[in-house]
Design a protein around this motif. Sequence first.
Motif, PDB file in Angstrom:
ATOM      1  N   PRO A   1       0.823  -1.213   0.000  1.00 23.87           N
ATOM      2  CA  PRO A   1       0.000   0.000   0.000  1.00 23.87           C
ATOM      3  C   PRO A   1       0.854   1.259   0.000  1.00 23.87           C
ATOM      4  N   GLY A   2       0.286   2.305  -0.579  1.00 28.59           N
ATOM      5  CA  GLY A   2       0.951   3.604  -0.557  1.00 28.59           C
ATOM      6  C   GLY A   2       2.046   3.785  -1.571  1.00 28.59           C
ATOM      7  N   MET A   3       2.138   2.876  -2.533  1.00 28.26           N
ATOM      8  CA  MET A   3       3.176   3.001  -3.553  1.00 28.26           C
ATOM      9  C   MET A   3       2.537   3.347  -4.897  1.00 28.26           C
ATOM     10  N   ASN A   4       3.369   3.659  -5.868  1.00 25.34           N
ATOM     11  CA  ASN A   4       2.923   3.958  -7.221  1.00 25.34           C
ATOM     12  C   ASN A   4       3.506   2.932  -8.181  1.00 25.34           C
ATOM     13  N   LYS A   5       2.891   2.818  -9.357  1.00 25.66           N
ATOM     14  CA  LYS A   5       3.360   1.851 -10.355  1.00 25.66           C
ATOM     15  C   LYS A   5       4.829   2.074 -10.710  1.00 25.66           C
ATOM     16  N   LYS A   6       5.256   3.302 -10.725  1.00 31.82           N
ATOM     17  CA  LYS A   6       6.639   3.615 -11.110  1.00 31.82           C
ATOM     18  C   LYS A   6       7.658   3.172 -10.052  1.00 31.82           C
ATOM     19  N   ASP A   7       7.187   2.802  -8.860  1.00 29.32           N
ATOM     20  CA  ASP A   7       8.083   2.399  -7.772  1.00 29.32           C
ATOM     21  C   ASP A   7       8.555   0.953  -7.878  1.00 29.32           C
ATOM     22  N   PHE A   8       8.028   0.180  -8.866  1.00 27.94           N
ATOM     23  CA  PHE A   8       8.318  -1.247  -8.966  1.00 27.94           C
ATOM     24  C   PHE A   8       9.234  -1.559 -10.137  1.00 27.94           C
ATOM     25  N   SER A   9      10.013  -2.606  -9.971  1.00 27.06           N
ATOM     26  CA  SER A   9      10.807  -3.178 -11.050  1.00 27.06           C
ATOM     27  C   SER A   9      10.548  -4.676 -11.040  1.00 27.06           C
ATOM     28  N   ILE A  10      10.173  -5.224 -12.195  1.00 28.92           N
ATOM     29  CA  ILE A  10       9.876  -6.652 -12.297  1.00 28.92           C
ATOM     30  C   ILE A  10      10.745  -7.216 -13.411  1.00 28.92           C
ATOM     31  N   GLU A  11      11.538  -8.239 -13.068  1.00 35.00           N
ATOM     32  CA  GLU A  11      12.457  -8.840 -14.030  1.00 35.00           C
ATOM     33  C   GLU A  11      12.282 -10.346 -14.055  1.00 35.00           C
ATOM     34  N   MET A  12      12.442 -10.919 -15.244  1.00 35.66           N
ATOM     35  CA  MET A  12      12.423 -12.366 -15.405  1.00 35.66           C
ATOM     36  C   MET A  12      13.775 -12.772 -15.949  1.00 35.66           C
ATOM     37  N   ASN A  13      14.464 -13.660 -15.239  1.00 36.58           N
ATOM     38  CA  ASN A  13      15.792 -14.066 -15.660  1.00 36.58           C
ATOM     39  C   ASN A  13      15.992 -15.545 -15.362  1.00 36.58           C
ATOM     40  N   ASP A  14      16.083 -16.340 -16.408  1.00 35.68           N
ATOM     41  CA  ASP A  14      16.402 -17.767 -16.291  1.00 35.68           C
ATOM     42  C   ASP A  14      15.490 -18.496 -15.302  1.00 35.68           C
ATOM     43  N   GLY A  15      14.187 -18.289 -15.435  1.00 33.96           N
ATOM     44  CA  GLY A  15      13.215 -18.983 -14.591  1.00 33.96           C
ATOM     45  C   GLY A  15      12.988 -18.371 -13.221  1.00 33.96           C
ATOM     46  N   THR A  16      13.610 -17.248 -12.954  1.00 34.19           N
ATOM     47  CA  THR A  16      13.427 -16.575 -11.671  1.00 34.19           C
ATOM     48  C   THR A  16      12.778 -15.208 -11.901  1.00 34.19           C
ATOM     49  N   LEU A  17      11.675 -14.990 -11.215  1.00 37.82           N
ATOM     50  CA  LEU A  17      10.974 -13.713 -11.271  1.00 37.82           C
ATOM     51  C   LEU A  17      11.408 -12.896 -10.061  1.00 37.82           C
ATOM     52  N   THR A  18      11.926 -11.691 -10.300  1.00 39.73           N
ATOM     53  CA  THR A  18      12.378 -10.829  -9.220  1.00 39.73           C
ATOM     54  C   THR A  18      11.565  -9.544  -9.235  1.00 39.73           C
ATOM     55  N   ILE A  19      10.967  -9.237  -8.086  1.00 44.15           N
ATOM     56  CA  ILE A  19      10.175  -8.021  -7.926  1.00 44.15           C
ATOM     57  C   ILE A  19      10.864  -7.179  -6.870  1.00 44.15           C
ATOM     58  N   SER A  20      11.163  -5.939  -7.226  1.00 45.11           N
ATOM     59  CA  SER A  20      11.833  -5.049  -6.274  1.00 45.11           C
ATOM     60  C   SER A  20      11.208  -3.671  -6.360  1.00 45.11           C
ATOM     61  N   GLY A  21      11.520  -2.861  -5.373  1.00 43.06           N
ATOM     62  CA  GLY A  21      10.996  -1.508  -5.360  1.00 43.06           C
ATOM     63  C   GLY A  21      11.431  -0.772  -4.118  1.00 43.06           C
ATOM     64  N   GLU A  22      10.908   0.439  -4.006  1.00 38.69           N
ATOM     65  CA  GLU A  22      11.248   1.262  -2.847  1.00 38.69           C
ATOM     66  C   GLU A  22      10.057   2.120  -2.457  1.00 38.69           C
ATOM     67  N   ARG A  23       9.763   2.121  -1.165  1.00 41.43           N
ATOM     68  CA  ARG A  23       8.721   2.991  -0.614  1.00 41.43           C
ATOM     69  C   ARG A  23       9.438   4.124   0.105  1.00 41.43           C
ATOM     70  N   LYS A  24       9.228   5.339  -0.396  1.00 38.19           N
ATOM     71  CA  LYS A  24       9.892   6.510   0.170  1.00 38.19           C
ATOM     72  C   LYS A  24       8.913   7.293   1.032  1.00 38.19           C
ATOM     73  N   PHE A  25       9.438   7.849   2.100  1.00 36.79           N
ATOM     74  CA  PHE A  25       8.615   8.716   2.940  1.00 36.79           C
ATOM     75  C   PHE A  25       8.635  10.102   2.343  1.00 36.79           C
ATOM     76  N   GLU A  26       7.459  10.595   2.011  1.00 31.70           N
ATOM     77  CA  GLU A  26       7.335  11.928   1.432  1.00 31.70           C
ATOM     78  C   GLU A  26       7.017  12.905   2.551  1.00 31.70           C
ATOM     79  N   ASN A  27       7.968  13.718   2.945  1.00 33.27           N
ATOM     80  CA  ASN A  27       7.773  14.694   4.014  1.00 33.27           C
ATOM     81  C   ASN A  27       7.101  15.923   3.412  1.00 33.27           C
ATOM     82  N   GLU A  28       5.838  16.080   3.700  1.00 36.58           N
ATOM     83  CA  GLU A  28       5.073  17.177   3.106  1.00 36.58           C
ATOM     84  C   GLU A  28       5.428  18.517   3.745  1.00 36.58           C
ATOM     85  N   LYS A  29       5.163  19.568   2.995  1.00 35.96           N
ATOM     86  CA  LYS A  29       5.494  20.905   3.459  1.00 35.96           C
ATOM     87  C   LYS A  29       4.646  21.350   4.647  1.00 35.96           C
ATOM     88  N   ASN A  30       3.448  20.797   4.782  1.00 39.98           N
ATOM     89  CA  ASN A  30       2.590  21.224   5.891  1.00 39.98           C
ATOM     90  C   ASN A  30       2.928  20.523   7.207  1.00 39.98           C
TER      91      ASN A  30
END
Length: 133
Positions: free
Chosen positions: A47-76
């Motif tokens: 939850p709380g992520m965007n589509k652009k935050d993911f990387s999905i790779e298929m390599n020699d029978g192995t599916l690797t899903i990675s990404g990063e959830r960043k804390f967005e410190n709002e101005k308010n």
Amino acid sequence: RPVSFNSFLDKFFNEGFDPSFNAGSTFTPQVDILEHEKSFEIQLALPGMNKKDFSIEMNDGTLTISGERKFENEKNEKNYRSIETRYGSFKRSFHLPNDIKSENVEARYENGILHVMVPKDEQKLTKRLISVK
């Protein structure tokens, strides 16, 4: 997690409720794997992520899903009292069976769940009966 008031105070004064405390760390999203008649479905709770935050790779029978959830410190400057959401990067790898169509893997992100559909190759036999001669 604090289990007593004293450990709560220790956590508060030593770590605070600063979301950047988690910054740079890693976390492991929860995963459900379903098998359908014609495909496998891998669901990751992110939850709380965007589509652009993911990387999905298929390599020699192995599916690797990675990404990063960043804390967005709002101005308010919200006044967080507690933060349980984990921030940082993640990486999950799945060794897939031989009877899949790796070129047809698809992914969609919906309501905080990343769905990765891995279709089965119906041409490849995964089980057969061998007669003894």
